[in-house]
Design an enzyme around this catalytic site. Structure first.
Site, PDB file in Angstrom:
ATOM      1  N   LYS A 134      -9.480   1.263   3.020  1.00  0.00           N
ATOM      2  CA  LYS A 134      -8.778   2.291   4.048  1.00  0.00           C
ATOM      3  C   LYS A 134      -7.204   2.195   3.742  1.00  0.00           C
ATOM      4  O   LYS A 134      -6.654   3.162   3.507  1.00  0.00           O
ATOM      5  CB  LYS A 134      -8.962   1.720   5.437  1.00  0.00           C
ATOM      6  CG  LYS A 134      -8.382   2.630   6.483  1.00  0.00           C
ATOM      7  CD  LYS A 134      -8.097   1.658   7.710  1.00  0.00           C
ATOM      8  CE  LYS A 134      -6.960   1.105   7.850  1.00  0.00           C
ATOM      9  NZ  LYS A 134      -6.390   0.484   9.078  1.00  0.00           N
TER      10      LYS A 134
ATOM     11  N   ASP B 243     -10.301   5.159   9.848  1.00  0.00           N
ATOM     12  CA  ASP B 243      -9.880   4.034  10.670  1.00  0.00           C
ATOM     13  C   ASP B 243     -10.958   4.121  11.792  1.00  0.00           C
ATOM     14  O   ASP B 243     -11.968   4.875  11.875  1.00  0.00           O
ATOM     15  CB  ASP B 243      -8.556   4.038  10.898  1.00  0.00           C
ATOM     16  CG  ASP B 243      -8.299   5.120  11.996  1.00  0.00           C
ATOM     17  OD1 ASP B 243      -8.823   5.973  12.121  1.00  0.00           O
ATOM     18  OD2 ASP B 243      -7.125   4.883  12.605  1.00  0.00           O
TER      19      ASP B 243
END
Ligand code: SF4
Length: 221
Positions: A121, A139
């Site tokens: 991420k 996220d």
């Protein structure tokens, strides 16, 4: 799961709601962005920005972070969740930057993910925001919204959510959509209290319809 066509229609609506969505982490260069994203795990961007305001005044380079003790750095980021581990990772990351990358944040996914505390991420965010490469980081907001809308399956893991979104959204829109889904989750389809009553996607939303049937959503006739 809903069709790709329907998913794109929904994403177009979100695009219209948040046309100017962008990264809300304050930073001036890829190094600061990487530190800010690392700090943002399980923490709001607002709090990260509060902390980095003084942090980035005190520390400018990887060397700066290594000149202080771990305890001092922990104290500097104490108001942020998981600060002990995050401080350790920042120092490990800085060490690795100096040893392997001449003190400069690398610009490939693989190299970024070799740094302490940097997962897929974070690497995606840095690649897209700092280096302009289309990426779709997943996220907590992106995952929740995609599942509520029925774009992904509830049981999908983060990587499956990313793959599904990337297969639906044209590559040129990945970065923008990433920010728009975050804004949609942060300000509209909020985790604890989604604004279903005023949501333009209510008719097609899996979670919204569930809430409607359960009497949790009151829509004026
Ligand atoms: Fe979120 Fe409710 Fe809108 Fe569905 S209807 S996207 S749950 S706010």
């Amino acid at each position: 799961m809903i069709s790709k066509k329907k998913a794109l229609e929904m994403l177009d609506v979100i695009d219209g709601m948040f046309p100017d969505a962008e990264c809300e982490l304050v930073h001036e260069n890829p190094f600061e962005l990487t530190i800010a994203v690392l700090l943002s795990a399980q923490c709001t961007d607002v709090l990260v920005n509060k902390v980095t305001k003084s942090l980035f005044n005190k520390y400018n380079t990887p060397e700066d972070y290594l000149e202080v003790s771990l305890e001092e750095l922990q104290e500097d980021i104490r108001s942020i969740g998981l600060y002990r581990n995050k401080a350790k990772n920042i120092q490990k990351l800085c060490q690795s930057l100096i040893e392997n990358f001449n003190g400069i944040i690398p610009s490939t996914h693989q190299e970024l993910e070799s740094l302490a505390g940097v997962g897929r991420k974070t690497a995606n965010v840095v690649m897209s925001v700092a280096f302009g490469e289309p990426s779709l980081a997943v996220d907590t907001h992106v995952e929740r919204v995609s599942k509520r809308l029925g774009i992904c399956r509830i049981k999908d893991n983060v990587r499956q959510v990313e793959d599904r979104l990337c297969s639906i959204i044209p590559r040129s829109r990945w970065t923008k959509s990433h920010h728009q889904l975050i804004f949609f989750g942060r300000y509209h389809c909020i985790a604890r209290k989604p604004k279903c009553e005023v949501c333009p996607l209510l008719n097609d939303c899996r979670e919204g319809q569930k809430r409607l049937k359960a009497g949790l959503v009151k829509v004026e006739a």
